[in-house]
Design an enzyme around this catalytic site. Structure first.
Site, PDB file in Angstrom:
ATOM      1  N   CYS A   2       0.833  -1.192   0.000  1.00 55.63           N
ATOM      2  CA  CYS A   2       0.000   0.000   0.000  1.00 55.63           C
ATOM      3  C   CYS A   2       0.874   1.251   0.000  1.00 55.63           C
ATOM      4  O   CYS A   2       2.098   1.178   0.071  1.00 55.63           O
ATOM      5  CB  CYS A   2      -0.899   0.018   1.238  1.00 55.63           C
ATOM      6  SG  CYS A   2      -1.887  -1.478   1.432  1.00 55.63           S
ATOM      7  N   ARG A  50      -4.709   1.463  -1.109  1.00 53.94           N
ATOM      8  CA  ARG A  50      -4.641   0.040  -0.763  1.00 53.94           C
ATOM      9  C   ARG A  50      -4.511  -0.874  -1.969  1.00 53.94           C
ATOM     10  O   ARG A  50      -5.251  -0.742  -2.958  1.00 53.94           O
ATOM     11  CB  ARG A  50      -5.890  -0.369   0.026  1.00 53.94           C
ATOM     12  CG  ARG A  50      -5.798  -1.787   0.595  1.00 53.94           C
ATOM     13  CD  ARG A  50      -7.034  -2.153   1.388  1.00 53.94           C
ATOM     14  NE  ARG A  50      -6.903  -3.498   1.953  1.00 53.94           N
ATOM     15  CZ  ARG A  50      -7.919  -4.256   2.299  1.00 53.94           C
ATOM     16  NH1 ARG A  50      -9.162  -3.803   2.150  1.00 53.94           N
ATOM     17  NH2 ARG A  50      -7.712  -5.464   2.784  1.00 53.94           N
ATOM     18  N   LEU A  51      -3.572  -1.797  -1.862  1.00 51.58           N
ATOM     19  CA  LEU A  51      -3.469  -2.950  -2.760  1.00 51.58           C
ATOM     20  C   LEU A  51      -3.965  -4.146  -1.953  1.00 51.58           C
ATOM     21  O   LEU A  51      -3.352  -4.528  -0.963  1.00 51.58           O
ATOM     22  CB  LEU A  51      -2.021  -3.171  -3.213  1.00 51.58           C
ATOM     23  CG  LEU A  51      -1.771  -4.394  -4.101  1.00 51.58           C
ATOM     24  CD1 LEU A  51      -2.445  -4.227  -5.454  1.00 51.58           C
ATOM     25  CD2 LEU A  51      -0.271  -4.619  -4.290  1.00 51.58           C
ATOM     26  N   VAL A  54      -4.832  -9.496   1.432  1.00 49.25           N
ATOM     27  CA  VAL A  54      -5.465 -10.342   2.444  1.00 49.25           C
ATOM     28  C   VAL A  54      -6.700  -9.633   2.997  1.00 49.25           C
ATOM     29  O   VAL A  54      -6.656  -8.432   3.275  1.00 49.25           O
ATOM     30  CB  VAL A  54      -4.475 -10.655   3.596  1.00 49.25           C
ATOM     31  CG1 VAL A  54      -5.176 -11.413   4.722  1.00 49.25           C
ATOM     32  CG2 VAL A  54      -3.293 -11.465   3.085  1.00 49.25           C
ATOM     33  N   ASN A  77       1.441  -0.123   5.781  1.00 47.25           N
ATOM     34  CA  ASN A  77       1.927  -0.651   4.506  1.00 47.25           C
ATOM     35  C   ASN A  77       2.819  -1.838   4.835  1.00 47.25           C
ATOM     36  O   ASN A  77       3.864  -1.663   5.469  1.00 47.25           O
ATOM     37  CB  ASN A  77       2.729   0.416   3.751  1.00 47.25           C
ATOM     38  CG  ASN A  77       3.498  -0.158   2.567  1.00 47.25           C
ATOM     39  OD1 ASN A  77       3.056  -1.096   1.925  1.00 47.25           O
ATOM     40  ND2 ASN A  77       4.663   0.407   2.282  1.00 47.25           N
ATOM     41  N   GLY A  78       2.414  -3.035   4.437  1.00 41.20           N
ATOM     42  CA  GLY A  78       3.277  -4.171   4.725  1.00 41.20           C
ATOM     43  C   GLY A  78       2.549  -5.488   4.770  1.00 41.20           C
ATOM     44  O   GLY A  78       1.391  -5.602   4.370  1.00 41.20           O
ATOM     45  N   ASP A 102      -3.961  -8.981   8.837  1.00 39.99           N
ATOM     46  CA  ASP A 102      -2.799  -8.630   9.650  1.00 39.99           C
ATOM     47  C   ASP A 102      -2.863  -7.173  10.076  1.00 39.99           C
ATOM     48  O   ASP A 102      -2.242  -6.773  11.066  1.00 39.99           O
ATOM     49  CB  ASP A 102      -1.492  -8.939   8.910  1.00 39.99           C
ATOM     50  CG  ASP A 102      -1.353  -8.180   7.602  1.00 39.99           C
ATOM     51  OD1 ASP A 102      -2.385  -7.771   7.019  1.00 39.99           O
ATOM     52  OD2 ASP A 102      -0.213  -8.004   7.125  1.00 39.99           O
ATOM     53  N   SER A 377      10.875 -13.030  -4.200  1.00 38.74           N
ATOM     54  CA  SER A 377      12.115 -12.731  -4.912  1.00 38.74           C
ATOM     55  C   SER A 377      13.326 -12.999  -4.013  1.00 38.74           C
ATOM     56  O   SER A 377      13.200 -13.061  -2.792  1.00 38.74           O
ATOM     57  CB  SER A 377      12.093 -11.262  -5.362  1.00 38.74           C
ATOM     58  OG  SER A 377      13.221 -10.927  -6.121  1.00 38.74           O
TER      59      SER A 377
END
Length: 614
Positions: A2, A50-51, A54, A77-78, A102, A377
Site C-alpha cells: 500500500c 490500498r493494494l 489479504v 503498509n506491509g 494482519d 524474490s
C-alpha cells in the site's frame, strides 16, 4: 502492499487540509490502486492507498479502534508473516478481533504493547498510529528496510509518506537540494546515505528505527540491529539451522488471498525460493506454481561474457522449472520497453536510478502483474551470505571506501571545474563510509580479518542491500505488484551475522554455506553455479537510443544537467558510446550505455522535479 501518507498540523483549516491530503495521496495511487480512504480530525490527516492482498473487507484503512478512553488510527503498509502467532498472544491477553487481516493485528499489538509491539512482529512494514486524545504519532519501519518511509519534520507539525513524491506534493515543501544533497548524487549515487532523503526538507526513517511525535517534538530511536556474539554451532549444526530458518521464512511468506508466483533467474537464491514454494503448492494441491524470468530481444546474438556475467540464465531456469513442474513464463523485453520506462523509473524512485537495471525491472513487474498480484524474490541473500566478489577478492577488500563505488576518478572528471572547490566527491564518500564502519557492532577479541568481515557485511546490509531493496520496492509497486523477500527474515539475518567467514565461504565458493544448506533442494548444476547478477541488455539499439537522448540534452543550452556536469566531458563520453569510461559507475553493471542513461536520468530528475540547487 500500500501507500500511506499523513500530516499533523494545528495551523491548517480542515477543508484546505482535505484537498492537500488528497493531492498528496494521489501521487501514491500506483502503490494501492484498489481503494483510497482518508481520516481527518483536529490536527491529523491520514490517507491510505490500498493494494488488496489479504481480507478485502476486514483490512480497510485507516483502521480505527477504541480502548481505555483512547482512539487509535492506523495507516499500514506491509505484510506480517506471524499474524496467527501474534493474534493468539493478544487473544490470550483478552483482546478480540473482527477480521483475519494482519492490519488489525498490527493495530491491536500497539494498543496492547505500545512502541514495543515491533518486537513481536515478523514481517515487512512501515506504519503510523495516531492516538487521538493524547495527540501522539508513532512511526516505525521494518528491521531490514524492505518497506519505505519518509518524513519531514516541520516547525508546525510533521509529514510522512511511503514515497518522497507525496511529501513534495505538499505546497509548503520545496524541492530544494543543497550541497549535501548534491554530494549524495555525485559521490554515492544511485545509492544514498541511510536516513538521507537528498531533498533538503525530507529525511528517511532508517530500517529498524521508530519515531514518536508529541507536543511538537519528533524523537527517533533504534529498536533493532544485528548483535555480535560468539558462534557456538559447528558446521553441520550451522547448515541445518540455516536450512531450517530459510525454509520457514519462505513458507511463511506464501500466505495470500490472491494469486502468487516467484521470480526465477536460475540462480541459487530465486531457485531455492521457487523450490520451497512449489513443494508447498503441491502439498496443498494448489496446482502448478507460476514462475517468471526476464530476457531481452536478440540477447543470444549480442550477449558478451564477462567476469560479472559468465553465462546466460536459460538452461538453469529450465532445470529448476522442470524439476519443480512450475508454469514458467519468459518475458522478453524489447529495447523500446527499456528506453520508454527510463523516465518513469526516476519518477518512481524520486531520484536518479540504475538506468535500464531499473526500467527493465519495472517492465518485468508490469508483465508479471498480468498474472499474479504477489511474487517472492531472492534479494538480500548476497549481502547476508557474502555473495559478491568484494567479500573475498583482495583488491576489492583492500580498496578505500565502498567496494561497489570504484569510479571516483570518473565522477570527479565529469563534474564542472568551477564546482570542484565546493564539491569534494572523495571526501564525502569516505566520510559516509567511515560513519557506517564506526557504527558496526563488533565482537570483543575478534581478530582483524573477522572484524573486517563484519564491517563489510554491515556496509552491504546498510548500503548495497538498501539500494536494491529500494529498487525492487519502487519498480514493483510502480506496477502495483507486491514483492516479498524471504532472505530478509530478521531471524535468518541475526543468525547468519555471527557465522564466521570460513563457514560462509565453504569450499572457497561465494555463499558456500547457503549452497550446503540447499543440498537436495536444487539440482547440483544450479546449486554450484557461479553467481550471475540481474541480466542487462547488450543490444546495440539500446546504446543508440540513450546516446540519442543524451544528444538532445547536449544540444539544449538550458539543460539542467550541465549546472552540475561538464558539458564537454559528457559530450566525449557520449561520442564514445560510453566506452571512454570502462569502470562501473556503481556496482557491477553500470558501464557504457548504462552510465549515459544514468546521466540522462539525472537531467530528467532535475527538470521534472524542478529541483532548486543551493
Amino acid at each position: 502492499m500500500c501507500g500511506i501518507v499523513g500530516w499533523i498540523d494545528h495551523t491548517q483549516r480542515s477543508e484546505k487540509k482535505a484537498s492537500i491530503l488528497d493531492q498528496m495521496a494521489d501521487t501514491l495511487k500506483h502503490r494501492g490502486p484498489d481503494d483510497y480512504q482518508k481520516w481527518m480530525d483536529g490536527p491529523a490527516a491520514f490517507g491510505h492507498q490500498r493494494l488488496i492482498v489479504v481480507d478485502p473487507a476486514g483490512g480497510r484503512q485507516p483502521m480505527i479502534r477504541k480502548a481505555r478512553d483512547e482512539e487509535y488510527i492506523l495507516c499500514y503498509n506491509g505484510e506480517l508473516y506471524n499474524t496467527d502467532e501474534v493474534r493468539d498472544k493478544l487473544k490470550a491477553e483478552g483482546w478480540t478481533f473482527d477480521s483475519h487481516s494482519d492490519t488489525e493485528v498490527v493495530l491491536v499489538s500497539y494498543m496492547a504493547w505500545g512502541s514495543s509491539c515491533v518486537d513481536h512482529l515478523n514481517g515487512i512494514f512501515a506504519f503510523s498510529i495516531w492516538e487521538k486524545n493524547r495527540e501522539r504519532l508513532f512511526l516505525v519501519r521494518d528491521r531490514l528496510g524492505v518497506k519505505p518511509l519518509f518524513y519531514s519534520d516541520r516547525t508546525d507539525g510533521v509529514m510522512f509518506a511511503s514515497e518522497m513524491k507525496a511529501i513534495l506534493a505538499h505546497p509548503d515543501v520545496e524541492p530544494t537540494v543543497d550541497l549535501n544533497g548534491i554530494h549524495e548524487i555525485l559521490s554515492l549515487g544511485p545509492s544514498r546515505t541511510p536516513g538521507e532523503g537528498v531533498f533538503k526538507e525530507i529525511h528517511e526513517l532508517r530500517p529498524g528505527h521508530r519515531a514518536v511525535w508529541e507536543k511538537g517534538k519528533l524523537s527517533i530511536d533504534r529498536y533493532w540491529n544485528v548483535q555480535s556474539t560468539p558462534h557456538e554451532d559447528d558446521f553441520v549444526e550451522t547448515v541445518a539451522r540455516v536450512r531450517e530458518l530459510f525454509m520457514d521464512a519462505s513458507q511463511r511468506q506464501l500466505v495470500s488471498d490472491v494469486k502468487l508466483g516467484t521470480f526465477l533467474s536460475g540462480g541459487v537464491d530465486s531457485s531455492a525460493i521457487t523450490a520451497i514454494a512449489a513443494e508447498q503448492y503441491e502439498q496443498e494441491q494448489k496446482g502448478a506454481l507460476q514462475t517468471f524470468s526476464i530476457d531481452y530481444k536478440d540477447q543470444e546474438k549480442f550477449f558478451k561474457k564477462n567476469a560479472f556475467q559468465p553465462d546466460r540464465d536459460e538452461a538453469f531456469i529450465k532445470l529448476v522449472s522442470d524439476q519443480n513442474q512450475t508454469h514458467h513464463l519468459i518475458m522478453e523485453a524489447k529495447t523500446e520497453d527499456l528506453v520508454s520506462r527510463l523516465k518513469r523509473a526516476v519518477e518512481l524512485r524520486d531520484l536518479p536510478g540504475m538506468a535500464d537495471v531499473d526500467s527493465s525491472l519495472l517492465w518485468f513487474c508490469e508483465e508479471i502483474k498480468n498474472h499474479v498480484t504477489v511474487a517472492l524474490s531472492g534479494e538480500c541473500a548476497d549481502e547476508i551470505f557474502g555473495g559478491y566478489p568484494w567479500f573475498y577478492r583482495k583488491e576489492d577488500k583492500d580498496r578505500k571506501g565502498f567496494p561497489w563505488i570504484r569510479s571516483l576518478n570518473e565522477r570527479v572528471t565529469l563534474v564542472r571545474d568551477d564546482l570542484k572547490d565546493d564539491i569534494d566527491i572523495e571526501w564525502y564518500m569516505l566520510k559516509r563510509y567511515q560513519e557506517t564502519v564506526a557504527e558496526t557492532p563488533l565482537l570483543d577479541g575478534e581478530d582483524e580479518d573477522s572484524k573486517k568481515h563484519r564491517q563489510m557485511l554491515y556496509l552491504n546490509m546498510n548500503w548495497f542491500m538498501q539500494t536494491l531493496l529500494e529498487r525492487k520496492d519502487r519498480m514493483s509497486m510502480g506496477a502495483s505488484l507486491e514483492v516479498r523477500v524471504p532472505f530478509s527474515d530478521h531471524r535468518l539475518v541475526e543468525y547468519v551475522w555471527n557465522v564466521p567467514w570460513s563457514m560462509k565461504f565453504h569450499n572457497n565458493q561465494e555463499k558456500g554455506l547457503l549452497r550446503e544448506a540447499l543440498r537436495g533442494i536444487l539440482p547440483d548444476k544450479v546449486l554450484f553455479r557461479k553467481k550471475n547478477p540481474y541480466p542487462k541488455t547488450f543490444h546495440p539499439d539500446y546504446t543508440k537510443a540513450v546516446c540519442t537522448w543524451m544528444n538532445e540534452i547536449l544540444f539544449d543550452p538550458n539543460a539542467p544537467l550541465f549546472d552540475i556536469f561538464d558539458r564537454e566531458q559528457v559530450r566525449k563520453l557520449n561520442a564514445s558510446e560510453g566506452k571512454s569510461i570502462d569502470t562501473p559507475w556503481f556496482g557491477q553493471l553500470m558501464t557504457g550505455p548504462q552510465l549515459i542513461a544514468h546521466l540522462c536520468q539525472i537531467d530528467h530528475w532535475l527538470r521534472t522535479y524542478k529541483v532548486k540547487l543551493l
